[in-house]
Design an enzyme around this catalytic site. Structure first.
Site, mmCIF file in Angstrom:
data_model
loop_
_atom_site.group_PDB
_atom_site.id
_atom_site.type_symbol
_atom_site.label_atom_id
_atom_site.label_comp_id
_atom_site.label_asym_id
_atom_site.label_seq_id
_atom_site.Cartn_x
_atom_site.Cartn_y
_atom_site.Cartn_z
ATOM 1 N N LYS A 67 0.883 -1.287 0.060
ATOM 2 C CA LYS A 67 0.029 0.099 0.029
ATOM 3 C C LYS A 67 1.039 1.350 -0.016
ATOM 4 C CE LYS A 67 -3.815 -2.125 2.365
ATOM 5 N NZ LYS A 67 -4.819 -2.131 3.184
ATOM 6 N N ASP A 103 -10.091 1.785 3.017
ATOM 7 C CA ASP A 103 -9.864 1.398 4.335
ATOM 8 C C ASP A 103 -10.781 2.316 5.253
ATOM 9 O OD1 ASP A 103 -8.655 -0.928 3.259
ATOM 10 O OD2 ASP A 103 -6.678 -0.103 3.965
#
Ligand code: ATR
Length: 281
Positions: A67, A103
């Site tokens: 990420k 997220d």
């Protein structure tokens, strides 16, 4: 619309349930497209993303451990990814690689759905963990105006880094202080890997928690973690990790395939069947 492909990039990536989610939506919405797993080792991720437009994909999800590398490869990032310096959703636009971090959205969307009144009164949250997942969750809770957030971590200095970064509403605590923090907390979130199949158990005594408290575990393999089982036994409200997984997938699908999909009981059943049938990764 022409046939489009997206993927999830990770290492390892075989365990990812994202293909199940996106293929379910593609089939439900009768969209011509596919969603694949793309295993990219750490020494190849920078080159892979640099040449992403040659990969044939219109976009991707990004999972552990890429990420941060994904964020670095972006030409444009949304405010959440820019803040967290981590992106989990990528798409191409005019040849540029764009990215966002869903997220935070996924965590909150599921909490709002599973416990709609969780933030109606003054909230004190206890977040276990101080890695990337914990940071995204602290960001989410601050965004919602949570009055105080205790970050409790095995390695106290990592919790202190998060507390220093987010300001006075965030307080770092050592694991030994957990009983005291639980007494205060109205929301407990497990953002460690503890309790996940193959990892050590998360063994904490929930007795000090108020009977009105909510317990959220972002681990979803197994779905009913020992923490959630203990919370249920104690009569607390529980929020499992599968909803966050489903909700965080929504914005990417919309970018790649042009339709905003629904998180439904049918999708949840598809995932539950897979988790049950395949057992543990
Ligand atoms: P992520 O970015 O996915 O959140 P991470 O940075 O590896 O992953 O963080 C994992 C979290 O789980 C950390 O808070 C870690 O605690 P440390 O900072 O002390 O390493 C926590 N964790 C993992 N294994 C643990 C264990 N056996 N006991 C307690 N905490 C553990």
């Amino acid at each position: 619309m022409s046939f489009r492909r997206a993927c999830v990039i990770g290492h390892p990536v075989a365990h990812s349930r994202s293909p199940l989610i996106h293929r379910h939506w593609l089939s439900e919405l009768k969209i011509e497209g596919d969603y694949l797993r793309q295993d990219v080792p750490p020494d190849q991720i920078a080159a892979f993303l640099k040449n992403f437009s040659a990969s044939g994909y219109v976009g991707a999800n990004v999972t552990v451990p890429h990420k941060e590398a994904a964020f670095k490869a972006l030409q444009r990032a949304d405010p959440v990814a820019s803040y967290l310096k981590a992106a989990n959703t990528l798409w191409l636009a005019d040849g540029d690689l764009h990215g966002m971090n869903t997220d935070v959205y996924g965590f909150l969307a599921h909490l709002d759905e599973a416990a709609p009144d969780w933030n109606q009164h003054e909230n004190i949250a206890v977040v276990l963990g101080a890695g990337g997942a914990a940071r995204a969750i602290v960001y989410a809770l601050i965004e919602r105006g949570v009055a105080k957030i205790h970050v409790v971590n095995r390695t106290l200095p990592r919790a202190e880094v998060i507390a220093a970064e987010f300001g006075k509403n965030v307080v770092a605590s050592a694991w030994s202080e957990l009983p005291k923090r639980l007494r205060e907390g109205s929301l407990l979130v497990n953002a460690t890997s503890l309790g996940m199949t193959g990892q050590p158990l998360l063994e904490i005594d929930l007795k000090p928690m108020k009977s009105t408290a909510t317990v959220y575990d972002i681990v979803y393999v197994p779905l009913e973690t020992p923490l959630l089982a203990a919370a249920r036994k104690r009569g607390l409200r529980v929020v499992d990790g599968l909803g966050m997984l489903m909700h965080q997938a929504v914005p990417g699908f919309e970018k790649w395939f042009g339709v905003r999909p629904q998180v439904s009981g049918t999708l949840r059943a598809v995932l539950l069947q897979d988790l049950g049938a395949k057992g543990r990764p």
